[in-house]
Design an enzyme around this catalytic site. Structure first.
Site, PDB file in Angstrom:
ATOM      1  CE  LYS A 182      -1.582   2.490   3.252  1.00 20.80           C
ATOM      2  NZ  LYS A 182      -1.373   3.785   2.581  1.00 20.80           N
ATOM      3  CD  GLU A 257      13.569   0.025   9.022  1.00 20.67           C
ATOM      4  OE1 GLU A 257      14.309   0.938   9.446  1.00 20.67           O
ATOM      5  OE2 GLU A 257      13.768  -1.174   9.298  1.00 20.67           O
ATOM      6  N   GLY A 259      10.773   7.794  11.821  1.00 23.07           N
ATOM      7  CA  GLY A 259      11.366   9.118  11.610  1.00 23.07           C
ATOM      8  C   GLY A 259      12.700   9.310  12.306  1.00 23.07           C
ATOM      9  CB  CYS A 291      13.521   9.218   7.553  1.00 22.45           C
ATOM     10  SG  CYS A 291      14.539   8.237   6.446  1.00 22.45           S
ATOM     11  CD  GLU A 385      10.694  12.952  11.037  1.00 24.71           C
ATOM     12  OE1 GLU A 385       9.554  12.562  11.336  1.00 24.71           O
ATOM     13  OE2 GLU A 385      11.475  12.275  10.348  1.00 24.71           O
TER      14      GLU A 385
END
Ligand code: NAD
Length: 490
Positions: A182, A257, A259, A291, A385
């Protein structure tokens, strides 16, 4: 053979559709894809929901048995063909990546080049040794072999959609799994259609790869579907926590996996011009929507003034605009909401005493390259972030203080250390709690040969790429063989 086609993407084939044993309409209608630079319509793809995921997972499970039996050399051949197609049609496909993601041309080409490298790396996985003989406890033969999980669900984000989707898809399939993927609904072409097209043309058997554009609901369906054994998720820490929770409830293996708030540490003996160039690349490439972006610049206070002047001069000369029509360094931010988030972080820093030395403003979705100095703990700019083109400068007095500041982050993805004294840089770098450490470089580095991932809020300790792929996308099976069955006391 010339495999370049002037209309490789062939939009008529997939407009309004998803890829699931052929191109087909999906249950939730269509997603209109727009160019974030100007709001123009780019294309439309099928929008998938729970029932599409259930159907695809069933088909993928049925296809997996025979795919896992396909000879390694044949799997590798299909993969190398797919990589050729991506490279040969790169000029056309990069245009789609630019329009859909707001990338400048060089960033779109990095996606094409690295995408092909990830697929070629996956081709080599198909032909690796997959087991070992074990010491025995009697006269039987024991060996352990790596076997595929079955169906792997892949969920990917908008920022580097081609690379971040294909790195998991290719490794999982090359190792004998089938995949239900997706992509982010804002980038279903770069993160989905392009991948479907190259594997379709390369001859990947039907049912092995399903690409279902959709939102969080489709993602959650992947996490709870009984036919899907593992989920490989790349995205935000918030999304990852939800994915981890649902996968945990269904006892699925999950790779997260997430930020990063990546520190670049600049020691007092660093070359100022080179360091300013590193910091600008790390903080501003793809508008900071990476990232591994350099999220915090920790500079020794003795050289702060000289470094900051140079970085500000660079920021003031980086034009932002529509990359499809103008020669710019920075394209658009992905959404208006994300522009507001960036502005809120900058305003918070200024309100708490940081100095705004460049940028800090936006023209619609074009956010100017921004430099903040005097960034401190307690400011969002120090802790969060940002996913925007904001260079946040903080100072330190000693190397130990630099380590303490860098390690105060909840994240632990990447770090860079720059110094003209290699031993000193390595001694400092060795103390940083990160998954990727770059000595004499900024923080944005990737590729298929290294195990990539992070600690803390950056992931759950899994890695993708290089030697980690076999570990992640297969599991052990112990096989013991007696020459013949023997009786027991019962
Ligand atoms: P996001 O978490 O909002 O979305 C990522 C994907 O997850 C999308 O496909 C989205 O539709 C899907 N999703 C969202 N909620 C879900 C749910 N509850 N269940 C299942 N799927 C769900 O992330 P984003 O904001 O689009 O992407 C940016 C983030 O991704 C940043 O935090 C960035 O650092 C991170 N990222 C990490 C890496 C890495 O390799 N570590 C690489 C690129 C981006």
């Amino acid at each position: 053979m010339n495999i370049h086609s002037p209309n490789f993407i062939d939009a008529a084939r997939w407009t309004g559709r998803a890829y699931s044993s052929g191109w087909r309409e999906s249950s939730e209608g269509a997603i209109a894809v727009t160019d974030p630079a100007n709001g123009n319509s780019v294309a439309s793809v099928g929008c998938c929901g729970k029932s599409d995921v259930a159907r695809a997972a069933e088909l993928a499970r049925a296809a997996q048995k025979s795919w896992a039996k396909t000879l390694p050399a044949e799997r590798a051949r299909i993969f190398n063909h797919a990589a050729d197609l991506l490279e040969q049609n790169g000029a056309e496909l990069a245009g789609w990546i630019m329009r859909e993601t707001g990338s400048i041309h060089p960033k779109a080409m990095i996606e094409i080049e690295h995408g092909a490298l990830f697929i070629r790396h996956a081709a080599t996985l198909a032909t690796q040794p997959m087991g070992m003989f074990l010491p025995g406890m009697d006269d039987r033969t024991n060996y352990a072999r790596r076997v595929p999980h079955g169906v792997v669900g892949v969920i990917s984000p908008f920022n580097f959609p081609l690379v971040l989707s294909v790195r998991s898809i290719a490794a999982a399939i090359a190792l004998g799994n089938t995949v239900v993927h997706k992509p982010d609904p804002r980038t279903p072409i770069s993160g989905g259609v392009i991948i479907a097209r190259i594997f379709e043309e390369a001859g990947l058997p039907e049912g092995v790869l399903h690409i279902l554009p959709g939102g969080a609901e489709a993602g959650e369906a992947i996490c709870s579907d009984p036919n899907i054994a593992m989920v490989s998720f790349t995205g935000s820490a918030r999304g990852g926590a939800k994915v981890g929770e649902v996968c945990g409830r269904h006892l699925k293996r999950v790779q997260l996996e997430l930020g990063g708030k990546n520190a670049l540490v600049i020691l007092d003996d660093a070359d100022l011009d080179i360091t300013a160039s590193n910091a600008a690349w790390g903080a501003f490439l793809h508008q900071g929507q990476i990232c591994m972006a350099t999220g915090l610049i920790l500079v020794d206070e003795k050289i702060e003034a000289g470094f900051t002047d140079r970085l500000v001069a660079k920021a003031q000369h980086l034009p932002a605009g529509d990359p499809s029509t103008h020669q710019v360094a920075l394209g658009p931010i992905i959404s208006d909401g994300q522009v507001q988030t960036i502005q809120a972080v900058v305003d918070d820093a200024v309100a708490k005493g940081a100095k705004l030395l460049a940028g800090g403003t936006h023209d619609g979705r074009f956010y100017a390259a921004t430099v903040l100095s005097g960034v401190k703990p307690g400011m969002l700019a120090f802790e969060e972030e940002i996913f925007g083109p904001v260079a946040c400068i903080a100072t330190f007095k000693t190397d130990d203080e630099a380590v303490e500041l860098a390690n105060s982050s909840d994240y632990g993805l990447a770090a860079g250390v720059i110094s003209s004294n290699l031993g000193r840089a390595m001694a400092l770098g060795g103390q940083l709690n990160v998954g990727q450490l770059h000595i004499n470089d900024q923080t944005v580095n990737g590729g298929p040969y290294a195990p990539f991932g992070g600690r803390g809020k950056s992931g759950n300790g899994t890695r993708v790429g290089g030697p980690a792929d076999i570990e992640e996308f297969t599991q052990w099976q112990w096989v013991s063989i007696k020459p013949q069955a023997t009786p027991y006391p019962f």
